[in-house]
Design a protein around this motif. Structure first.
Motif, PDB file in Angstrom:
ATOM      1  N   GLY A 178       0.787  -1.223   0.000  1.00 39.05           N
ATOM      2  CA  GLY A 178       0.000   0.000   0.000  1.00 39.05           C
ATOM      3  C   GLY A 178       0.817   1.270   0.000  1.00 39.05           C
ATOM      4  O   GLY A 178       0.259   2.375   0.041  1.00 39.05           O
ATOM      5  N   GLY A 179       2.159   1.136  -0.021  1.00 39.09           N
ATOM      6  CA  GLY A 179       3.012   2.313  -0.109  1.00 39.09           C
ATOM      7  C   GLY A 179       3.426   2.912   1.207  1.00 39.09           C
ATOM      8  O   GLY A 179       4.012   3.995   1.235  1.00 39.09           O
ATOM      9  N   THR A 180       3.144   2.225   2.320  1.00 38.46           N
ATOM     10  CA  THR A 180       3.616   2.704   3.617  1.00 38.46           C
ATOM     11  C   THR A 180       4.923   2.006   3.961  1.00 38.46           C
ATOM     12  O   THR A 180       5.234   0.926   3.443  1.00 38.46           O
ATOM     13  N   LEU A 181       5.696   2.613   4.831  1.00 39.11           N
ATOM     14  CA  LEU A 181       6.964   2.031   5.242  1.00 39.11           C
ATOM     15  C   LEU A 181       6.705   0.720   5.983  1.00 39.11           C
ATOM     16  O   LEU A 181       5.848   0.644   6.861  1.00 39.11           O
ATOM     17  N   ASP A 182       7.465  -0.324   5.634  1.00 40.15           N
ATOM     18  CA  ASP A 182       7.315  -1.628   6.285  1.00 40.15           C
ATOM     19  C   ASP A 182       8.217  -1.659   7.517  1.00 40.15           C
ATOM     20  O   ASP A 182       9.408  -1.944   7.423  1.00 40.15           O
ATOM     21  N   THR A 183       7.644  -1.372   8.670  1.00 40.31           N
ATOM     22  CA  THR A 183       8.446  -1.243   9.893  1.00 40.31           C
ATOM     23  C   THR A 183       8.959  -2.584  10.419  1.00 40.31           C
ATOM     24  O   THR A 183       9.747  -2.598  11.362  1.00 40.31           O
ATOM     25  N   SER A 184       8.545  -3.707   9.809  1.00 42.53           N
ATOM     26  CA  SER A 184       9.092  -5.008  10.209  1.00 42.53           C
ATOM     27  C   SER A 184      10.461  -5.259   9.583  1.00 42.53           C
ATOM     28  O   SER A 184      11.133  -6.228   9.915  1.00 42.53           O
ATOM     29  N   PHE A 185      10.884  -4.362   8.695  1.00 41.79           N
ATOM     30  CA  PHE A 185      12.143  -4.514   7.965  1.00 41.79           C
ATOM     31  C   PHE A 185      13.184  -3.562   8.531  1.00 41.79           C
ATOM     32  O   PHE A 185      12.922  -2.367   8.719  1.00 41.79           O
ATOM     33  N   GLY A 186      14.391  -4.093   8.799  1.00 44.16           N
ATOM     34  CA  GLY A 186      15.487  -3.256   9.275  1.00 44.16           C
ATOM     35  C   GLY A 186      15.126  -2.522  10.550  1.00 44.16           C
ATOM     36  O   GLY A 186      14.494  -3.062  11.453  1.00 44.16           O
ATOM     37  N   LEU A 187      15.510  -1.254  10.610  1.00 47.08           N
ATOM     38  CA  LEU A 187      15.169  -0.393  11.739  1.00 47.08           C
ATOM     39  C   LEU A 187      14.102   0.578  11.271  1.00 47.08           C
ATOM     40  O   LEU A 187      14.392   1.561  10.593  1.00 47.08           O
ATOM     41  N   GLY A 188      12.844   0.264  11.579  1.00 47.99           N
ATOM     42  CA  GLY A 188      11.751   1.134  11.170  1.00 47.99           C
ATOM     43  C   GLY A 188      11.511   1.166   9.685  1.00 47.99           C
ATOM     44  O   GLY A 188      10.975   2.142   9.166  1.00 47.99           O
ATOM     45  N   GLY A 189      11.927   0.116   8.963  1.00 47.82           N
ATOM     46  CA  GLY A 189      11.727   0.051   7.522  1.00 47.82           C
ATOM     47  C   GLY A 189      12.960   0.321   6.700  1.00 47.82           C
ATOM     48  O   GLY A 189      12.934   0.210   5.470  1.00 47.82           O
ATOM     49  N   VAL A 190      14.069   0.703   7.349  1.00 46.02           N
ATOM     50  CA  VAL A 190      15.305   1.068   6.650  1.00 46.02           C
ATOM     51  C   VAL A 190      16.470   0.226   7.159  1.00 46.02           C
ATOM     52  O   VAL A 190      16.678   0.105   8.371  1.00 46.02           O
ATOM     53  N   ALA A 191      17.225  -0.352   6.240  1.00 45.08           N
ATOM     54  CA  ALA A 191      18.469  -1.040   6.568  1.00 45.08           C
ATOM     55  C   ALA A 191      19.609  -0.242   5.951  1.00 45.08           C
ATOM     56  O   ALA A 191      19.491   0.243   4.827  1.00 45.08           O
ATOM     57  N   ARG A 192      20.729  -0.095   6.659  1.00 43.30           N
ATOM     58  CA  ARG A 192      21.815   0.719   6.119  1.00 43.30           C
ATOM     59  C   ARG A 192      23.172   0.141   6.474  1.00 43.30           C
ATOM     60  O   ARG A 192      23.315  -0.662   7.396  1.00 43.30           O
ATOM     61  N   THR A 193      24.174   0.569   5.736  1.00 44.35           N
ATOM     62  CA  THR A 193      25.527   0.046   5.950  1.00 44.35           C
ATOM     63  C   THR A 193      26.125   0.548   7.256  1.00 44.35           C
ATOM     64  O   THR A 193      26.912  -0.153   7.892  1.00 44.35           O
ATOM     65  N   ALA A 194      25.803   1.775   7.656  1.00 46.00           N
ATOM     66  CA  ALA A 194      26.267   2.345   8.934  1.00 46.00           C
ATOM     67  C   ALA A 194      27.777   2.236   9.101  1.00 46.00           C
ATOM     68  O   ALA A 194      28.286   1.919  10.171  1.00 46.00           O
ATOM     69  N   ARG A 195      28.515   2.529   8.017  1.00 48.13           N
ATOM     70  CA  ARG A 195      29.972   2.531   8.062  1.00 48.13           C
ATOM     71  C   ARG A 195      30.475   3.968   8.114  1.00 48.13           C
ATOM     72  O   ARG A 195      29.766   4.898   7.766  1.00 48.13           O
ATOM     73  N   VAL A 196      31.715   4.136   8.522  1.00 53.03           N
ATOM     74  CA  VAL A 196      32.367   5.444   8.423  1.00 53.03           C
ATOM     75  C   VAL A 196      32.775   5.630   6.964  1.00 53.03           C
ATOM     76  O   VAL A 196      33.467   4.798   6.391  1.00 53.03           O
ATOM     77  N   GLY A 197      32.323   6.698   6.343  1.00 56.32           N
ATOM     78  CA  GLY A 197      32.626   6.930   4.935  1.00 56.32           C
ATOM     79  C   GLY A 197      31.362   7.299   4.189  1.00 56.32           C
ATOM     80  O   GLY A 197      30.310   7.547   4.781  1.00 56.32           O
ATOM     81  N   ASN A 198      31.457   7.339   2.871  1.00 53.23           N
ATOM     82  CA  ASN A 198      30.341   7.738   2.023  1.00 53.23           C
ATOM     83  C   ASN A 198      29.957   6.582   1.100  1.00 53.23           C
ATOM     84  O   ASN A 198      30.661   6.278   0.136  1.00 53.23           O
ATOM     85  N   ASP A 199      28.843   5.933   1.408  1.00 50.02           N
ATOM     86  CA  ASP A 199      28.365   4.780   0.664  1.00 50.02           C
ATOM     87  C   ASP A 199      27.098   5.145  -0.096  1.00 50.02           C
ATOM     88  O   ASP A 199      26.246   5.881   0.406  1.00 50.02           O
ATOM     89  N   THR A 200      26.957   4.597  -1.293  1.00 51.68           N
ATOM     90  CA  THR A 200      25.730   4.739  -2.071  1.00 51.68           C
ATOM     91  C   THR A 200      25.456   3.435  -2.790  1.00 51.68           C
ATOM     92  O   THR A 200      26.365   2.851  -3.394  1.00 51.68           O
ATOM     93  N   PHE A 201      24.216   2.951  -2.738  1.00 55.03           N
ATOM     94  CA  PHE A 201      23.797   1.813  -3.549  1.00 55.03           C
ATOM     95  C   PHE A 201      23.157   2.346  -4.821  1.00 55.03           C
ATOM     96  O   PHE A 201      22.265   3.201  -4.783  1.00 55.03           O
ATOM     97  N   TYR A 202      23.621   1.817  -5.964  1.00 52.66           N
ATOM     98  CA  TYR A 202      23.048   2.193  -7.246  1.00 52.66           C
ATOM     99  C   TYR A 202      22.159   1.102  -7.832  1.00 52.66           C
ATOM    100  O   TYR A 202      21.378   1.363  -8.748  1.00 52.66           O
ATOM    101  N   SER A 203      22.307  -0.107  -7.328  1.00 51.08           N
ATOM    102  CA  SER A 203      21.542  -1.222  -7.861  1.00 51.08           C
ATOM    103  C   SER A 203      21.289  -2.232  -6.758  1.00 51.08           C
ATOM    104  O   SER A 203      22.033  -2.293  -5.768  1.00 51.08           O
ATOM    105  N   LEU A 204      20.234  -3.005  -6.902  1.00 53.60           N
ATOM    106  CA  LEU A 204      19.979  -4.081  -5.952  1.00 53.60           C
ATOM    107  C   LEU A 204      19.398  -5.267  -6.678  1.00 53.60           C
ATOM    108  O   LEU A 204      18.886  -5.155  -7.797  1.00 53.60           O
TER     109      LEU A 204
END
Length: 277
Positions: free
Chosen positions: A206-232
């Motif tokens: 339905g287009g709402t954030l899925d809070t069962s995923f990651g932390l509140g709907g968001v998963a991240r690399t949480a590394r020191v530095g600058n990361d970007t995902f371009y594809s999955l």
């Protein structure tokens, strides 16, 4: 010209690097498909010319063989970016069954200064796009869904569009997939405390954030530095691969279907960064 290709094995380790060369002036195998468009390609300018531009950033093909392209068109005064989605028939002609003209340009407030970087077609023919918009003080993530005829899907988000800010100073999405259960997973970046993290975001059907995923709907690399995902890509076992870059190097990370870095079986820990050549 030389291109360096790095292979990564299932455990997130560098498996092999090799070079691919191409010689200028030597044609590659294959020629234009002249059954597509006038001579094998099509050009469109829905922005109206005069220095204004159309750009497509992702493409997919639906079950009927129609080609769906997502990107932006610039126009208006002052010039602004408008989220745009084109659909072509298998022969390269714009599909009149898509909004009557073959192109949908989102001119509402939510779609102004928005760019779609990822597109996928659901099994029911609905089209999902994801990207970023800087309507407001900073760039935010968005996902949108259209019915098969190109009209906004009113059952998704607000009038077919979900704008999301995870609390980062700036963020955006670069790719999108639709899961077998109808949920939508997208990859991109978010800036936290000066660093950029590669992020995977999951939305419900339905287009709402899925809070069962990651932390509140968001998963991240949480590394020191600058990361970007371009594809999955989503594996058969539900694990999610995000691929992009960090400090001019290849970054690959894998998350479980629950949105947790796969520290048990991929990379160290859960991601791989290619060494500098």
């Amino acid at each position: 010209y030389y291109f360096v290709v790095t292979a990564v094995n299932d455990s997130g380790e560098s498996a092999e690097s090799f070079e691919v060369s191409a010689r200028p002036g030597v044609a590659a195998a294959g020629t234009f498909d002249t059954t597509f468009g006038p001579v094998g390609f099509v050009l469109n300018n829905d922005a109206g010319g005069n220095g204004k531009t159309d750009d497509g950033y992702d493409v997919t093909v639906d079950d009927a063989g129609r080609i769906v392209v997502a990107g932006l068109a610039t126009g208006g005064s002052p010039s602004a970016k408008y989220l745009s989605v084109w659909r072509y028939l298998p022969d390269g002609g714009l599909d009149p069954g898509w909004s009557g003209s073959g192109v949908v340009t989102r001119g509402t407030t939510a779609g102004v200064n928005a760019t779609a970087y990822g597109v996928r077609v659901q099994p029911d023919g609905k089209v999902v796009v994801a990207g970023e918009t800087n309507y407001g003080a900073a760039k935010d993530m968005f996902v949108a869904r259209y019915n098969e005829d190109g009209t906004p899907d009113g059952t998704f988000g607000t009038a077919g569009y979900t704008l999301y800010n995870s609390g980062a100073a700036t963020e955006g999405l670069r790719d999108v997939r639709v899961l077998a259960n109808g949920k939508i997973v997208a990859a991109g970046y978010a800036s936290y405390s000066g660093d950029y993290d590669g992020v995977i975001v999951q939305f419900t059907d339905g287009g709402t954030l899925d809070t069962s995923f990651g932390l509140g709907g968001v998963a991240r690399t949480a590394r020191v530095g600058n990361d970007t995902f371009y594809s999955l890509e989503v594996q058969a076992d539900g694990k999610i691969l995000g691929v992009g870059g960090t400090a001019n190097r290849l970054l690959a990370a894998r998350f479980t279907s629950a949105g947790v870095l796969d520290t048990a079986s991929f990379g160290a820990p859960g991601y791989f960064v290619a060494p500098l050549a």
